[in-house]
Design an enzyme around this catalytic site. Sequence first.
Site, short mmCIF file in Angstrom:
data_model
loop_
_atom_site.label_atom_id
_atom_site.label_comp_id
_atom_site.label_asym_id
_atom_site.label_seq_id
_atom_site.Cartn_x
_atom_site.Cartn_y
_atom_site.Cartn_z
N HIS A 152 0.79 -1.32 -0.13
CA HIS A 152 -0.07 -0.02 0.06
C HIS A 152 0.81 1.18 0.02
O HIS A 152 1.94 1.04 0.22
CB HIS A 152 -1.01 -0.05 1.31
N HIS A 209 5.55 5.94 -0.81
CA HIS A 209 6.19 4.82 -1.31
C HIS A 209 5.36 3.60 -0.89
O HIS A 209 4.37 3.66 -0.04
CB HIS A 209 7.33 4.77 -0.56
#
Length: 214
Positions: free
Chosen positions: A69, A157
């Site tokens: 995620h 990220h």
Amino acid sequence: MFPGSEEGPEDDSAKHGGRVRTFPHERGNWATHVYIPYEVREDFLDLLDALLLHAQTYVPRLVRMEAFHLSLSQSVVLRHHWILPFVQALKDRLASCHRFCFTANRVKIYTNQEKTRTFVGLEVTSGHTQFLDLVSEVDRVIEEFDLTTFYQDPSFHISLAWCVGDAHLQLEGQCLRELQEIVDEFEDSELLLRMHAEQVRCKSGNKFFSMPLK
């Protein structure tokens, strides 16, 4: 939809690899996190395996993430009776937000604030503005509940692997350069690492709530 009592999930560190909770679990407190999920493809896992195998030559205790995620919030604590109002406020804020494409192809090493965990991640290199727009909406909801907003200058990220402790010194420098070379030389990596943000998800305790983007 919720258990009758206000017990949050158990806090058994043995069940999550020895990770230390960053805030104490108390009765009725639910750890809550807002993020964009990433559903991996088989070729992404091939790239991940190559990266992990190489990184483990520097830090053998690194393990692969179980799910992937991109965070839009820090982990915050909600009282049980706040969960549904919080999710509804998120839905209202995000109702006008659109889907978008982004690229995450820069290898980067991260640690949590307490330096108790280290992560190998792929940083977003295009789509940053759209992520900031989403964070702005999420932060407004978080402020309504008097909770801690997201980082001032976030590095969006996907975490790929993690380990207990601060291992950034072993992973920076030569290892990081070699990991980036693996990404750059991987077949069709440019296409593979161009991704789609289609929904925002909120996890509170063991409950998940999905909010599709327009």
